[in-house]
Each structure stands twice: as structure tokens, then as C-alpha cells.
Design a protein around this motif. Structure first.
Motif, PDB file in Angstrom:
ATOM      1  N   ASP A  30      15.441  -0.787  -8.008  1.00  0.00           N
ATOM      2  CA  ASP A  30      14.660  -1.352  -9.121  1.00  0.00           C
ATOM      3  C   ASP A  30      12.998  -1.584  -8.682  1.00  0.00           C
ATOM      4  OD1 ASP A  30      13.862  -2.323 -11.243  1.00  0.00           O
ATOM      5  OD2 ASP A  30      14.590  -4.521 -10.986  1.00  0.00           O
ATOM      6  N   TYR A  31      12.298  -0.305  -8.790  1.00  0.00           N
ATOM      7  CA  TYR A  31      10.913  -0.531  -8.242  1.00  0.00           C
ATOM      8  C   TYR A  31      10.072  -0.618  -9.558  1.00  0.00           C
ATOM      9  CZ  TYR A  31      13.153   2.408  -4.864  1.00  0.00           C
ATOM     10  OH  TYR A  31      14.040   2.755  -3.800  1.00  0.00           O
ATOM     11  N   THR A  32      10.384  -1.053 -10.995  1.00  0.00           N
ATOM     12  CA  THR A  32       9.636  -1.258 -11.895  1.00  0.00           C
ATOM     13  C   THR A  32       8.756  -2.417 -11.785  1.00  0.00           C
ATOM     14  OG1 THR A  32      11.478  -2.271 -12.942  1.00  0.00           O
ATOM     15  CG2 THR A  32      11.208  -0.157 -13.450  1.00  0.00           C
ATOM     16  N   ASN A  33       9.292  -3.523 -11.170  1.00  0.00           N
ATOM     17  CA  ASN A  33       8.366  -4.654 -10.972  1.00  0.00           C
ATOM     18  C   ASN A  33       7.503  -4.664  -9.444  1.00  0.00           C
ATOM     19  OD1 ASN A  33       9.429  -5.690 -13.126  1.00  0.00           O
ATOM     20  ND2 ASN A  33      11.054  -6.547 -12.227  1.00  0.00           N
ATOM     21  N   LEU A  34       7.704  -3.817  -8.850  1.00  0.00           N
ATOM     22  CA  LEU A  34       6.799  -3.717  -7.683  1.00  0.00           C
ATOM     23  C   LEU A  34       5.399  -3.080  -7.676  1.00  0.00           C
ATOM     24  CD1 LEU A  34       9.112  -1.523  -5.125  1.00  0.00           C
ATOM     25  CD2 LEU A  34       8.660  -4.165  -5.148  1.00  0.00           C
ATOM     26  N   PRO A  35       4.501  -3.884  -7.019  1.00  0.00           N
ATOM     27  CA  PRO A  35       3.214  -3.462  -7.246  1.00  0.00           C
ATOM     28  C   PRO A  35       2.959  -1.675  -6.769  1.00  0.00           C
ATOM     29  CG  PRO A  35       3.142  -5.335  -6.029  1.00  0.00           C
ATOM     30  CD  PRO A  35       4.622  -4.757  -5.951  1.00  0.00           C
ATOM     31  N   PRO A  36       1.928  -1.095  -7.563  1.00  0.00           N
ATOM     32  CA  PRO A  36       1.888   0.146  -7.345  1.00  0.00           C
ATOM     33  C   PRO A  36       1.789   0.368  -5.807  1.00  0.00           C
ATOM     34  CG  PRO A  36      -0.041  -0.462  -8.814  1.00  0.00           C
ATOM     35  CD  PRO A  36       0.762  -1.881  -8.274  1.00  0.00           C
ATOM     36  N   ARG A  37       1.013  -0.045  -4.895  1.00  0.00           N
ATOM     37  CA  ARG A  37       0.708   0.342  -3.554  1.00  0.00           C
ATOM     38  C   ARG A  37       2.165   0.126  -2.927  1.00  0.00           C
ATOM     39  NH1 ARG A  37      -0.562   3.467   0.288  1.00  0.00           N
ATOM     40  NH2 ARG A  37      -1.046   2.318   2.222  1.00  0.00           N
ATOM     41  N   LEU A  38       3.211  -0.749  -3.128  1.00  0.00           N
ATOM     42  CA  LEU A  38       4.161  -1.097  -2.378  1.00  0.00           C
ATOM     43  C   LEU A  38       5.318   0.074  -3.001  1.00  0.00           C
ATOM     44  CD1 LEU A  38       6.016  -2.689  -0.646  1.00  0.00           C
ATOM     45  CD2 LEU A  38       6.506  -4.196  -2.499  1.00  0.00           C
ATOM     46  N   ARG A  39       5.134   0.318  -4.388  1.00  0.00           N
ATOM     47  CA  ARG A  39       5.995   1.341  -4.803  1.00  0.00           C
ATOM     48  C   ARG A  39       5.972   2.766  -4.177  1.00  0.00           C
ATOM     49  NH1 ARG A  39       4.577   1.930 -10.502  1.00  0.00           N
ATOM     50  NH2 ARG A  39       5.101  -0.178 -10.331  1.00  0.00           N
ATOM     51  N   GLU A  40       4.536   3.075  -3.699  1.00  0.00           N
ATOM     52  CA  GLU A  40       4.157   4.334  -2.924  1.00  0.00           C
ATOM     53  C   GLU A  40       4.542   4.362  -1.745  1.00  0.00           C
ATOM     54  OE1 GLU A  40      -0.290   5.441  -1.320  1.00  0.00           O
ATOM     55  OE2 GLU A  40      -0.417   4.853  -3.434  1.00  0.00           O
ATOM     56  N   LEU A  41       4.493   3.107  -1.029  1.00  0.00           N
ATOM     57  CA  LEU A  41       5.036   3.048   0.416  1.00  0.00           C
ATOM     58  C   LEU A  41       6.599   3.272   0.352  1.00  0.00           C
ATOM     59  CD1 LEU A  41       2.856  -0.127   1.603  1.00  0.00           C
ATOM     60  CD2 LEU A  41       2.726   2.504   2.416  1.00  0.00           C
ATOM     61  N   VAL A  42       7.291   2.754  -0.747  1.00  0.00           N
ATOM     62  CA  VAL A  42       8.809   2.771  -0.537  1.00  0.00           C
ATOM     63  C   VAL A  42       9.156   4.340  -0.924  1.00  0.00           C
ATOM     64  CG1 VAL A  42      10.645   2.086  -2.067  1.00  0.00           C
ATOM     65  CG2 VAL A  42       9.179   0.553  -1.298  1.00  0.00           C
ATOM     66  N   ASN A  43       8.461   4.891  -1.875  1.00  0.00           N
ATOM     67  CA  ASN A  43       8.524   6.342  -2.111  1.00  0.00           C
ATOM     68  C   ASN A  43       8.233   7.213  -0.830  1.00  0.00           C
ATOM     69  OD1 ASN A  43       9.368   6.120  -4.844  1.00  0.00           O
ATOM     70  ND2 ASN A  43       7.250   6.209  -5.494  1.00  0.00           N
ATOM     71  N   GLU A  44       7.174   6.897   0.033  1.00  0.00           N
ATOM     72  CA  GLU A  44       6.798   7.469   1.208  1.00  0.00           C
ATOM     73  C   GLU A  44       8.218   7.378   2.294  1.00  0.00           C
ATOM     74  OE1 GLU A  44       5.016   9.944   3.882  1.00  0.00           O
ATOM     75  OE2 GLU A  44       4.516   9.465   1.864  1.00  0.00           O
ATOM     76  N   LEU A  45       8.709   6.031   2.279  1.00  0.00           N
ATOM     77  CA  LEU A  45       9.887   5.672   3.204  1.00  0.00           C
ATOM     78  C   LEU A  45      11.078   6.624   2.643  1.00  0.00           C
ATOM     79  CD1 LEU A  45      10.119   1.752   3.595  1.00  0.00           C
ATOM     80  CD2 LEU A  45       9.800   3.743   5.361  1.00  0.00           C
ATOM     81  N   ALA A  46      11.133   6.975   1.473  1.00  0.00           N
ATOM     82  CA  ALA A  46      12.293   7.511   1.152  1.00  0.00           C
ATOM     83  C   ALA A  46      12.103   9.211   1.555  1.00  0.00           C
ATOM     84  CB  ALA A  46      12.441   7.519  -0.216  1.00  0.00           C
TER      85      ALA A  46
END
Length: 70
Positions: A30-46
Motif C-alpha cells: 500500500d504505497y499510496t499514502n507514502l511521500p513521493p521520495r519514500l515511494r521512490e526508495l521502495v521502488n528502488e529496493l524492489a
């Protein structure tokens, strides 16, 4: 004085995997509520997780004959 203790690569990898597992549990896709920078970092981890070599040995590696050192 602080002493620095190096961490063995297998322990460092295990720590990273545990952090990843805990993040996956907490975020539960559930990435919808994450700030854009944190969402970007989570995507990079994936992405990095997909590119990482597997730590699980292959069947060939597990069944090859043992070589005794002379």
C-alpha cells in the motif's frame, strides 16, 4: 573510544533481508499514502532485490561431489 566491528557479508545480507521483510510487512503493497521520495526508495529496493543474486544454492551445487583437500 568506539571500536568498529566488521560484519561478515553473510550477516550483512541477512540483516538487509530482515529489514526488507519487515518493510514489506509494514507497507503491505500500500504505497499510496507514502511521500513521493519514500515511494521512490521502495521502488528502488524492489528493483535491486530482483537483480540480487540468489543465496540459495542450486541443485547442482548441492549434489556435486565433495573434493577432499590433499
Amino acid at each position: 573510544m568506539i571500536e568498529h566491528h566488521p560484519i561478515a557479508p553473510e550477516h550483512a545480507r541477512a540483516i538487509c533481508e530482515e529489514i526488507g521483510e519487515r518493510l514489506r510487512y509494514v507497507l503491505r503493497d500500500d504505497y499510496t499514502n507514502l511521500p513521493p521520495r519514500l515511494r521512490e526508495l521502495v521502488n528502488e529496493l524492489a528493483l535491486q532485490d530482483c537483480e540480487a543474486p540468489s543465496l540459495v544454492p542450486t541443485i547442482a551445487e548441492m549434489t556435486r561431489p565433495l573434493v577432499v583437500a590433499a
